[in-house]
Design an enzyme around this catalytic site. Structure first.
Site, PDB file in Angstrom:
ATOM      1  N   SER A 241       0.845  -1.193   0.000  1.00 44.66           N
ATOM      2  CA  SER A 241       0.000   0.000   0.000  1.00 44.66           C
ATOM      3  C   SER A 241       0.878   1.241   0.000  1.00 44.66           C
ATOM      4  O   SER A 241       2.095   1.171   0.213  1.00 44.66           O
ATOM      5  CB  SER A 241      -0.935   0.005   1.217  1.00 44.66           C
ATOM      6  OG  SER A 241      -0.213   0.281   2.394  1.00 44.66           O
ATOM      7  N   CYS A 242       0.224   2.393  -0.217  1.00 49.96           N
ATOM      8  CA  CYS A 242       0.954   3.668  -0.209  1.00 49.96           C
ATOM      9  C   CYS A 242      -0.055   4.767   0.078  1.00 49.96           C
ATOM     10  O   CYS A 242      -0.961   4.568   0.886  1.00 49.96           O
ATOM     11  CB  CYS A 242       1.676   3.887  -1.537  1.00 49.96           C
ATOM     12  SG  CYS A 242       0.578   3.910  -2.970  1.00 49.96           S
ATOM     13  N   GLY A 243       0.072   5.916  -0.561  1.00 48.72           N
ATOM     14  CA  GLY A 243      -0.882   6.992  -0.347  1.00 48.72           C
ATOM     15  C   GLY A 243      -2.156   6.813  -1.139  1.00 48.72           C
ATOM     16  O   GLY A 243      -3.250   7.001  -0.626  1.00 48.72           O
TER      17      GLY A 243
END
Length: 282
Positions: A241-243
């Site tokens: 995941s990330c932003g």
């Protein structure tokens, strides 16, 4: 004719040698955060690899949700990439002008819809230019092709899955945002009501898998060292995941180079931070 390659990346030299091949299609997937104030489509018009079409991840997306560039319905993806002249049977080469954002995302999108003949140009447009290779400012003539999607659910995770995994711990969640954002000490580039990370997540910033000078993906052995230092076990399932689901794909690409297929939490922190009751660690 198949031009499949054993690595998920190709060099500028490889692309130059195969640019005229009848089944090769080149895609410019350059994308910038709105805070950078840069226009990716305008930069494409100013100069791109000959024959490349422009892939806009904000346009080829699910427009029914209030989240950025979420994976679109399969029929929308098929229609839009077909209109770009991208079809089944093509070897697709994706590049960008911004450190794999969003060429890695587009690489993942094609694979999520069952098209595995897709690779990323290592070092992107910057490497192509550094080697003195030609660019053009005219888009290729339009040509429609048929793309038949085959959805690969293995590569995608949603909110409910990640929430259930907080309790089960079956999959490792790897958050690739910078460490300060992961810890909740720095603001997100887009408005988010809370800061921090999903409980139990590990942190491997996407910048850690790139060569700091040439902006290419690090060699496999160096990648293994970075992954191990982050506490990631390559023998266990991984979700990244990330932003907002873009830079997560850079680390997924790096893991694929190591022989590991990781899933992407498509909504990432943009979604998690907005969901009432979602647990957060700071």
């Amino acid at each position: 004719m198949s031009l499949s390659v054993p690595d998920p990346l190709v060099t500028a030299a490889w692309l130059a040698d195969h640019l005229a091949a009848p089944d090769v299609r080149v895609v410019d997937a350059t994308w910038f955060l709105p805070t950078l104030g840069r226009d990716a489509r305008a930069e494409y018009r100013a100069g791109h690899i000959p024959g490349a079409v422009f892939f806009d991840i904000d346009e080829i997306a699910d427009r029914s949700v209030d989240l950025p560039h979420m994976l679109p319905p399969s029929e929308r993806f098929a229609a839009q990439v077909g209109a770009l002249g991208l079809g089944n049977g093509h070897q697709i080469v994706v590049y960008d002008g911004n450190d794999f954002a969003a060429s890695a995302r587009v690489w993942w999108m094609f694979r999520a819809f069952g098209h595995d003949d897709v690779v990323v140009l290592d070092g992107g447009l910057g490497q192509w230019r550094r080697e003195g290779r030609p660019v053009e400012d005219l888009p290729p003539p339009p040509r429609n092709r048929v793309f038949v999607p085959r959805v690969n659910r293995v590569l995608v995770r949603d909110f409910d899955h990640v929430l259930a995994n907080v309790a089960s711990g079956h999959e490792q969640l790897v958050d690739v945002r910078p460490a300060a954002r992961f810890r909740g000490e720095a603001p997100e580039p887009r408005p988010c009501p809370i800061a921090g990370h999903v409980p139990g997540a590990l942190n491997l910033p996407a910048s850690e898998v790139l060569d700091p000078v040439h902006r290419t993906l690090l060699p496999a052995e160096t990648l293994r060292e970075r992954v191990a230092a982050a506490g990631i076990d390559l023998a266990r399932p991984i979700v990244v995941s990330c932003g907002s689901g873009v830079t997560a794909c850079i680390v997924a690409l790096a893991l694929f180079r190591l022989g590991v297929t990781a899933a992407i939490y498509d909504g990432s922190w943009a979604e998690w931070s907005q969901r009432p009751g979602a647990p957060v660690t700071r």
